[in-house]
Design a protein around this motif. Structure first.
Motif, PDB file in Angstrom:
ATOM      1  N   ARG A   1      -9.301  -1.205 -14.028  1.00 51.59           N
ATOM      2  CA  ARG A   1      -7.833  -1.096 -14.055  1.00 51.59           C
ATOM      3  C   ARG A   1      -7.228  -2.116 -15.017  1.00 51.59           C
ATOM      4  NH1 ARG A   1      -4.590   0.991 -10.098  1.00 51.59           N
ATOM      5  NH2 ARG A   1      -3.406  -0.952  -9.979  1.00 51.59           N
TER       6      ARG A   1
ATOM      7  N   GLU B   1     -11.330  -3.084  -9.949  1.00 52.85           N
ATOM      8  CA  GLU B   1     -10.277  -4.012 -10.387  1.00 52.85           C
ATOM      9  C   GLU B   1     -10.365  -4.259 -11.900  1.00 52.85           C
ATOM     10  OE1 GLU B   1      -8.782  -8.142  -8.517  1.00 52.85           O
ATOM     11  OE2 GLU B   1     -10.745  -8.283  -9.463  1.00 52.85           O
TER      12      GLU B   1
ATOM     13  N   LEU C   1      -5.692  -1.794  -4.878  1.00 56.78           N
ATOM     14  CA  LEU C   1      -6.160  -1.459  -6.226  1.00 56.78           C
ATOM     15  C   LEU C   1      -5.730  -0.050  -6.633  1.00 56.78           C
ATOM     16  CD1 LEU C   1      -9.793  -2.923  -5.932  1.00 56.78           C
ATOM     17  CD2 LEU C   1      -7.860  -3.931  -7.164  1.00 56.78           C
TER      18      LEU C   1
END
Ligand code: ZN
Length: 397
Positions: free
Chosen positions: A146, A143, A67
């Protein structure tokens, strides 16, 4: 021109729909979150098994690095290595710290009697609640952020997962404190409180003391009057210690373990008691410490020795803690629920960071029950909104 007007001014409705679309994002990924928790639960990680905890640490380092995080280990010879992961962000501000622990209280092999499984709308398994679901929220919130911010995070984030929380955090405390000093706030992903999933804005401080009594051994038949019973002395001291409990102040003392003597026909020369001390306020620490250390023997021929101390300061509901809770409560409201707060007796590593004066909010992890017990489980329906709350908090702090 109505379209243009809508672009320049964000109405409250737009914000709300933003939150609801983000909640939907996590609802769509609910099964993935369950899968992550299952993966973490199935790598058993008791505090006293370095090899096992290291295996979980390296699995997680890999997932966080995928990540975009930079993982490093703080070596611990007798425990698993503590895992720190730093994520850069697109704002030049101090990172938010996501704090948790890798270790559980269950020995390797616990999965055979309490297998990780889904039943009755819950996910069951050793450590599912305390606190592998919390670690899963870290992964899925990062996650998501992002995905929403073009493959970067809206701000720097530092994840710290220690390996010895369940056994007092002796080897990680220094690391937790030094990382926290550079952070704007600390979000602790320990289990939520109660069936409504309250976050924790106050935790008691914790101490452990050992009282050792030395008397004099003698044959209970031949020389009864020569002996000085350490067990009788300890019994009297235990009554005195119990009187120090002050429920109104949130001050409790529990003699949780006693030991003494050798056999029934010997006047016992030694006896010890192990005490758990809880304090709600830091200012009570010195007082209780002094009172324990100044205990006087009833039998002057017995000697008392007191060792130990307060090892976690209380997490007090300071104005900065209350402000962080209010932020979380506001986000939860926009996500559609009322987030409650609770004061609890148990300590966590959040006590250390709050003790430094850094805004700390605890209990952001899974909602469930049975921490440290055979019925440990979490509610699957709660997973999406807890992950959504964490993602929004990282942005908002
Ligand atoms: Zn925990």
């Amino acid at each position: 021109m109505p379209r243009r007007a809508a672009q320049t001014k964000i109405s409250p409705v737009a914000i709300e729909s933003d939150h609801s679309s983000r909640l939907r994002y996590f609802e769509d990924r609910r099964d993935q979150i369950v899968q992550t928790i299952r993966q973490l639960v199935e790598v058993e990680s008791p505090s006293d098994n370095k090899q096992a905890v290291d295996q979980l640490g390296s699995l997680l380092a890999g997932r966080f690095e995928k990540l975009g995080g930079h993982a490093k280990f703080h070596r611990a010879p007798d425990f698993g290595d503590h895992l720190q992961v730093d994520f850069p962000g697109n704002r030049d501000v101090k990172p938010v710290m996501l704090l948790g622990h890798l270790d559980t209280v269950y020995p390797v092999g616990a999965l055979t009697t309490m297998p990780c499984r889904v039943a009755n709308a819950r996910l069951w398994g050793p450590g599912a609640f305390d606190m592998k679901s919390g670690i899963a929220f870290m992964l899925h919130a990062i996650e998501a952020l992002r995905a929403w911010h073009e493959d970067t995070l809206p701000r720097p984030v530092t994840v710290l997962l220690v390996s010895d929380e369940e056994v007092g955090s002796d080897t990680s405390r220094r690391i937790t404190e030094s990382v926290a000093r550079n952070c704007a706030a600390v979000l602790v992903l320990e289990p939520a409180h109660g069936p409504k999933g309250a976050v924790k804005t106050a935790r008691k401080g914790v101490g452990e003391y050992i009282l050792k009594v030395t008397g004099k051994a003698a044959h209970s038949g031949l020389d009864f009057e020569e002996g000085e019973s350490a067990i009788i002395e300890l019994a009297r001291q235990i009554i005195e210690i119990s009187k120090l409990t002050d429920l109104k102040r949130g001050l409790t003392l529990n003699v949780g373990k006693v030991q003494g003597g050798t056999r029934s026909n010997v006047i016992p020369a030694e006896a010890t008691a192990v005490l758990d001390v809880r304090i709600a306020r830091m200012k009570d620490a010195a007082g209780i410490d002094r009172r324990l250390r100044s205990l006087k023997p009833f039998n002057r021929k017995c000697k008392l020795q007191v060792t130990g101390g307060i090892n976690r300061p209380p997490m007090e509901r300071t104005p900065v803690v209350a402000a962080l809770y209010q932020k979380a409560e506001e986000i939860a409201k926009q996500l559609g629920w009322k987030l409650e707060e609770a004061a609890v007796g148990g300590g966590s590593d959040g006590n250390f960071t709050a003790g430094l004066g850094i805004p700390t909010l605890d209990g952001l992890g899974g909602v469930g029950e049975g921490a440290h017990a055979t019925h440990e489980s979490i509610l699957i329906s709660e997973l999406p909104r807890r992950a959504a709350l964490l993602a929004a908090l990282i942005e908002a702090v």
